[in-house]
Write an enzyme that holds these catalytic residues in place. Structure first.
Site, short mmCIF file in Angstrom:
data_model
loop_
_atom_site.label_atom_id
_atom_site.label_comp_id
_atom_site.label_asym_id
_atom_site.label_seq_id
_atom_site.Cartn_x
_atom_site.Cartn_y
_atom_site.Cartn_z
N HIS A 85 0.81 -1.22 0.00
CA HIS A 85 0.00 0.00 0.00
C HIS A 85 0.84 1.26 0.00
O HIS A 85 0.31 2.35 -0.24
CB HIS A 85 -0.94 0.00 1.20
CG HIS A 85 -2.02 -1.04 1.12
ND1 HIS A 85 -3.30 -0.77 0.70
CD2 HIS A 85 -2.00 -2.38 1.40
CE1 HIS A 85 -4.03 -1.87 0.74
NE2 HIS A 85 -3.27 -2.87 1.14
N ASP B 55 3.78 9.44 -1.14
CA ASP B 55 2.63 8.64 -0.71
C ASP B 55 2.36 7.55 -1.73
O ASP B 55 2.49 7.77 -2.93
CB ASP B 55 1.39 9.52 -0.59
CG ASP B 55 0.53 9.17 0.62
OD1 ASP B 55 0.61 8.00 1.07
OD2 ASP B 55 -0.19 10.04 1.13
#
Length: 473
Positions: free
Chosen positions: A159, A367
């Protein structure tokens, strides 16, 4: 249809009467409900003092899904979770090598807990189970299960970002990490850039190559490695936002704003999110564009996290001091330029606040994806949507090309982009928003789940799809 087994660091065990925490939990539990499933991981609780190993997993069954959790000792959490996972892998994978702290003790704890998970899970597994492991805490899981003799189809999804070789090789055991990934049948990353970083590593380190069918051979195993960008429950989130006028908190915030424009940022307190740089950019914006003083309010919602890690406590002090500095310099008796909130806001209220906001500011330094950007887009009023200000270093930037892209390290540039977002015409905002909304509606969290599982359940000899990564702009 084979049973789906999900393994994650934390397990969202359902509580009667309480809706699931987020779209990911809904997507995974929904898949398991349809085919039968088991979700295994840490309970979130510590073992009592004096106990070093958990007993048998605690079992809860809801809607046909079995949730199995174990408690961990304080030593395990110090070494596996706070130690190697969050003081080595997390900063390194977010390109923050200066914040890494590698010790052989924490590495040993990381492998010990992964082995413990495998041992407690093993008696519950069936030969035809399809196993899906999630995130950086559990990279060695497939290797541990393979060593125990399991030959099930196993997939892994990361993730967070996968760093380039020049960063990854700063990890003393980088070769073991990639060897562990090669124990899976499918490895999923968020973006094509992450796949490129993986390919460059295996080529440069001479541990693998890409096959003509698109798969990789790494450490002697053929592995499917592709980009599967995570989505959200787009239609459901949009519906919640559209009905948010009924939410008392949303109404209070709207009334307190008057005719001022709302700028919103929502981030867990983490150094990867660029919160300090964002506040500095807002401060510069107020300095360079004085006509906006008194006409806008910046709301930064930042729940605390990982308070046991010293870097996070230091960051909390830094951000609070910056917020105080901005308010001290620019506040008026009837106007506070920055509202800084250190607590979690419920999903329904958050959807309504997104919808009210003229600008959504999502400017992480790095991110994996950042679902706040997608939630902000989903929440907008189609007739009068807000503008999204998005870091080029967020994984979402590969998809949301209707956003105003910014470099969060460029404080002056971010300040200028904020002024442009506030001044943007409604026609331009509609055009930008419609393209982004179409994207996140077509490639939502259900698409992500089904596409990954399709790849995971594909026969080893069948060539993988050639179009998946092309879906990402």
């Amino acid at each position: 249809m084979s049973r789906l087994v999900v393994i994650s660091n934390r397990v969202p065990v359902p509580t009667p009467g309480v809706p699931p925490a987020g779209g990911l939990a809904v997507a995974l539990s929904g898949a398991m409900e349809a085919r039968g499933g088991l979700w295994f991981g840490w309970s979130g609780a510590k073992l009592p003092p004096g106990e070093s190993e958990p007993s048998e997993p605690k079992i809860t069954t809801a809607d046909g899904v079995t949730y199995a959790v174990i408690d961990l000792s304080e030593r395990d959490l110090d070494e596996y979770y706070a130690g190697f996972s969050n003081r080595m892998l997390w900063p390194l994978f977010h390109y923050r090598m200066e914040l890494t702290e590698f010790t052989r003790i924490s590495l040993s704890g990381y492998h010990r807990v992964n082995r413990l998970f495998a041992q407690r899970l093993a008696p519950m597994l069936k030969p035809d189970d399809v196993i899906w492991v999630h995130d950086y805490h559990l990279i060695p899981m497939a290797a541990e299960l393979r060593a125990m003799g399991f030959r099930n189809r196993m997939g892994f999804f990361l993730h967070i970002p996968f760093p380039p070789p020049d960063v990854l090789t700063a990890l003393p055991n980088h070769a073991d990490v990639v060897r562990s990934l090669a124990a899976y049948d499918v490895v999923g990353f968020q973006t094509p850039s992450d796949v490129e970083n993986f390919e460059t590593y295996v080529r440069r380190e001479r541990v693998g190559r890409r096959l003509p069918d698109g798969r990789f051979v790494a450490h002697g195993r053929a592995v499917t490695v592709e980009a599967f960008p995570v989505g959200i429950e787009t239609d459901a989130f949009a519906a919640v936002a559209a009905a948010s006028n009924r939410n008392a908190l949303v109404r209070r915030v709207r009334d307190s704003l008057g005719d001022r424009k709302l700028i919103i940022g929502v981030d867990r307190l983490d150094y990867s999110k660029g919160i300090a740089q964002r506040i500095q950019a807002y401060e510069t914006f107020l300095l360079l564009d004085p006509e906006w003083r008194g006409r806008c309010v910046y709301l930064q919602i930042t729940p605390k996290s990982r308070e046991e890690v010293p870097e996070y406590a230091a960051m909390e002090r830094e951000v609070a001091e910056l917020a105080g500095r901005v308010n001290g310099a620019y506040s008026e008796l009837d106007w506070t330029p920055l509202r800084y909130v250190n607590r979690t806001v419920g999903r329904n209220a958050l959807a309504g606040l997104y919808r009210q906001a003229a600008v959504g500011v999502v400017t992480p330094l790095r991110d994996g994806m950042n679902l706040v950007a997608k939630e902000y887009v989903a929440a907008q009023d189609p007739e009068n949507p807000g503008a999204l200000l998005l870091s080029r270093f967020a994984g979402a930037a590969a998809e949301l090309d209707g956003a105003l892209m910014t470099n969060p390290y460029d404080v002056d540039g971010t300040a200028g982009a904020l002024a442009r977002a506030l001044d943007m015409s409604v026609e331009e905002r509609r055009e930008r928003w419609s393209a982004m909304f179409e994207r996140i509606r077509d490639y939502d969290v259900t698409w992500w789940r089904e596409t990954f599982l399709e790849a995971l359940e594909r026969d080893d000899e069948a060539p993988p799809s050639t179009g998946r990564m092309a879906l990402v702009r």
